[in-house]
Motif scaffolding. Structure first.
Motif, short mmCIF file in Angstrom:
data_model
loop_
_atom_site.label_atom_id
_atom_site.label_comp_id
_atom_site.label_asym_id
_atom_site.label_seq_id
_atom_site.Cartn_x
_atom_site.Cartn_y
_atom_site.Cartn_z
N GLY A 1 0.75 -7.07 3.94
CA GLY A 1 0.64 -6.76 2.53
C GLY A 1 -0.75 -7.06 2.01
O GLY A 1 -1.55 -7.71 2.67
N ALA A 2 -1.00 -6.58 0.81
CA ALA A 2 -2.30 -6.82 0.19
C ALA A 2 -2.31 -8.17 -0.52
O ALA A 2 -1.26 -8.70 -0.88
CB ALA A 2 -2.58 -5.71 -0.82
N ASP B 1 -7.48 -8.25 -2.69
CA ASP B 1 -7.54 -6.82 -2.36
C ASP B 1 -7.28 -5.99 -3.61
O ASP B 1 -8.00 -5.03 -3.91
CB ASP B 1 -6.49 -6.48 -1.30
CG ASP B 1 -6.71 -7.22 0.02
OD1 ASP B 1 -7.88 -7.46 0.37
OD2 ASP B 1 -5.72 -7.55 0.69
N ARG B 2 -6.25 -6.38 -4.30
CA ARG B 2 -5.83 -5.63 -5.48
C ARG B 2 -6.95 -5.61 -6.54
O ARG B 2 -7.26 -4.56 -7.10
CB ARG B 2 -4.58 -6.30 -6.06
CG ARG B 2 -3.90 -5.58 -7.19
CD ARG B 2 -2.75 -6.42 -7.70
NE ARG B 2 -1.75 -6.68 -6.66
CZ ARG B 2 -0.67 -5.93 -6.47
NH1 ARG B 2 -0.45 -4.90 -7.26
NH2 ARG B 2 0.18 -6.20 -5.50
N ASP B 3 -7.54 -6.75 -6.77
CA ASP B 3 -8.58 -6.82 -7.80
C ASP B 3 -9.86 -6.13 -7.37
O ASP B 3 -10.56 -5.51 -8.18
CB ASP B 3 -8.88 -8.28 -8.13
CG ASP B 3 -7.77 -8.91 -8.95
OD1 ASP B 3 -6.93 -8.16 -9.47
OD2 ASP B 3 -7.73 -10.15 -9.05
N ARG B 4 -10.18 -6.20 -6.10
CA ARG B 4 -11.40 -5.55 -5.61
C ARG B 4 -11.32 -4.04 -5.78
O ARG B 4 -12.25 -3.39 -6.27
CB ARG B 4 -11.61 -5.91 -4.14
CG ARG B 4 -12.99 -5.55 -3.60
CD ARG B 4 -13.17 -6.04 -2.17
NE ARG B 4 -12.14 -5.55 -1.27
CZ ARG B 4 -11.14 -6.30 -0.80
NH1 ARG B 4 -11.04 -7.55 -1.12
NH2 ARG B 4 -10.22 -5.77 0.00
N ILE B 5 -10.19 -3.47 -5.41
CA ILE B 5 -10.03 -2.02 -5.54
C ILE B 5 -9.98 -1.63 -7.02
O ILE B 5 -10.54 -0.62 -7.43
CB ILE B 5 -8.75 -1.54 -4.82
CG1 ILE B 5 -8.75 -1.97 -3.36
CG2 ILE B 5 -8.62 -0.02 -4.91
CD1 ILE B 5 -9.93 -1.52 -2.56
N ARG B 6 -9.34 -2.48 -7.79
CA ARG B 6 -9.28 -2.20 -9.24
C ARG B 6 -10.68 -2.12 -9.83
O ARG B 6 -10.99 -1.22 -10.62
CB ARG B 6 -8.46 -3.28 -9.95
CG ARG B 6 -8.35 -3.10 -11.45
CD ARG B 6 -7.70 -4.30 -12.09
NE ARG B 6 -6.27 -4.37 -11.80
CZ ARG B 6 -5.33 -3.85 -12.58
NH1 ARG B 6 -5.66 -3.24 -13.70
NH2 ARG B 6 -4.06 -3.94 -12.27
N VAL C 1 -15.88 0.26 -4.16
CA VAL C 1 -15.59 -0.72 -3.14
C VAL C 1 -16.61 -0.79 -2.05
O VAL C 1 -17.28 -1.78 -1.89
CB VAL C 1 -14.23 -0.41 -2.55
CG1 VAL C 1 -13.88 -1.43 -1.52
CG2 VAL C 1 -13.24 -0.39 -3.65
N GLY D 1 -13.40 -1.43 -8.27
CA GLY D 1 -14.06 -0.23 -7.77
C GLY D 1 -13.62 1.01 -8.53
O GLY D 1 -14.43 1.87 -8.89
N LEU D 2 -12.32 1.09 -8.78
CA LEU D 2 -11.80 2.24 -9.53
C LEU D 2 -12.33 2.24 -10.96
O LEU D 2 -12.69 3.29 -11.49
CB LEU D 2 -10.27 2.19 -9.54
CG LEU D 2 -9.58 2.57 -8.23
CD1 LEU D 2 -8.12 2.16 -8.25
CD2 LEU D 2 -9.71 4.07 -7.98
#
Lengths: 203, 260
Positions: free
Chosen positions: B20-21, B25-30, B114, B32-33
């Protein structure tokens, strides 16, 4: 980035302007039970699913960030077109599948991280259930490389996501018999790959 | 329908929750988006991201941390050494470093796409500053629980921790360090520094601080910030003088053996 919207989900609702995506609607059509699904809802509710699915579909760890971002960029663009005829999860998996395939086409068929890179984790005595799970997950990723992409997707959804055959058929836009057929074959091949791996490990 | 044998079934049962993430991970991609789509892409800001901003504003603190799972750390260290080895191998020591440039990523702003943020040379100046990465070397605020410059007696204070907590946080820490390594291996030191920054914000006193400093030093070298790299290397040498990472950093940065 290619258009990675899954099949079987034709546009219906008009999308709104970027950067705020349209909310999609999900729920039981005809029953009047619709629930708005925002981009935030999808991100917060399904990020983990997207992340692990990309991994299980063979996206190398080093490219996982980019792939996850690509998935959500597609979601952002296409969410307004989601009709709610399937679950968000199955819709999302279609996007994940296409992004993963794109990454793998670029990266080559084989994973960039051989199992040996992580094998030493097996010798760790400490703490541990989480470590065991991570180790098991890495082994599963490695074994999944033995499966063709179509079988792999069915196997991941059935055995790891524990989705039903009709859900899988919906997510992959294939008929039920195809799901069963691919799953039978994938199980056989996965078990064989595990046996070979164990045999090599014993030498 | 053909079923799996018990061994395969058992493996899948264990693996099911193994990849799982993490919140990182969740915050990093967020981030980036948000950088790609614009701040309005998300209606809300995650609690973890907000918390991070607070940490960032307060200034992150680097310290040394002992850890009960020594073997785990050893494994990570081996992995990092291997990663740095690869970096060292591809990093020509004869190659002159690029012109001095600001390197690091401001904590709250520079977590742009990212791994698509332009590397040094292409990056706009606003994307890089010495503020964030320098945190590992910078003076901590007076209220910091552990001062960077404090003697190593602090180590014992963090040596005993709850094992369950160690397990999950270590795996998350490992993820971040792996991200940093992977970015280095891809020849994207600025991305590596972003992962380093994430690690510093979330685990300022984490178990993998030496690994973080090593990756940071190498990344800074590759970006031409030898002073920053030297500070990181010095800090690494201070908290973990016997670290197997140290020779790798020296080699990658072509530091004098007497450094620091």
């Amino acid at each position: 980035m290619t258009d990675s919207a899954p099949r079987g989900h034709s546009p219906k609702m008009a999308s709104t302007a970027v950067p705020r995506p349209a909310a999609a609607w999900t729920g039981a059509h005809g029953a009047g039970e619709f629930t708005a699904v925002s981009f935030d809802d999808v991100y917060d509710g399904y990020f983990d699913f997207v992340w692990r699915s990309l991994r299980r579909l063979g996206v190398p760890f080093s490219q996982l960030d980019d792939a996850a971002q690509d998935v959500f960029l597609v979601v952002h663009r296409r969410l307004g077109e989601f009709e709610g005829r399937s679950s968000v999860k199955t819709w999302l998996f279609g996007i994940v599948l296409r992004v993963a395939r794109g990454v793998r086409r670029t990266a080559g068929r084989r994973p960039t991280e051989p199992l040996s890179e992580h094998a030493t984790i097996a010798g760790i005595e400490t703490p541990v259930e989480a470590t065991e799970r991570a180790e098991a997950a890495r082994l599963v990723h490695y074994l999944l490389e033995n499966l063709e992409d179509d079988k792999r997707a069915v196997f991941v959804l059935a055995e790891l996501e524990q989705m039903t055959a009709p859900e899988i058929a919906d997510a992959l836009a294939v008929n039920l018999n195809t799901v069963y057929s691919r799953l039978r074959s994938a199980r056989r091949e996965f078990a064989s790959a595990l046996e070979r791996h164990r045999a090599r490990s014993r030498k | 329908m053909t079923d799996l044998n018990s061994e395969a079934r058992a493996l899948l049962d264990i693996a099911r929750d193994g990849d799982g993430a993490t919140d990182a991970d969740r915050d990093r991609i967020r981030r980036g988006l948000a950088a790609t789509l614009g701040a309005g892409a998300f209606a809300t800001t995650s609690a973890t991201a907000a918390a991070k901003a607070g940490v960032s504003a307060a200034g992150a603190v680097a310290t040394t941390t002992a850890f009960t799972g020594a073997k785990f750390v050893a494994w990570v260290a081996v992995g990092v050494v291997a990663g740095l080895g690869g970096v060292a191998a591809i990093s020509s020591l004869a190659e002159p470093p690029p012109a001095r440039a600001p390197v690091i990523v401001p904590t709250a702003v520079a977590h742009v796409p990212v791994s698509r943020a332009p590397e040094q040379g292409a990056a706009p100046a606003s994307n890089v500053s010495t503020a964030a990465v320098g945190n590992d070397n910078a003076n901590p605020p007076a209220t910091s629980p552990v001062e960077v410059g404090q003697p190593r007696a602090q180590e014992g204070r963090t040596a005993r921790r709850d094992e369950g907590q160690d397990t999950s946080s270590l795996l998350a820490e490992t993820r971040l360090i792996e991200h940093a390594q992977a970015a280095l291996a891809r020849g994207k030191p600025a991305d590596a520094l972003r992962a380093v920054d994430d690690h510093r914000q979330q685990y300022p006193n984490g178990a993998l601080v030496p690994e973080r400093l090593a990756v940071q030093a190498v990344a800074l070298c590759k970006l031409g910030d030898r002073d920053g790299a030297r500070r990181s290397a010095t800090e690494l040498n201070r908290i973990a003088p016997a670290s197997p990472l140290w020779p790798r950093v020296q080699q990658a940065c072509d530091f004098d053996r007497t450094l620091p």
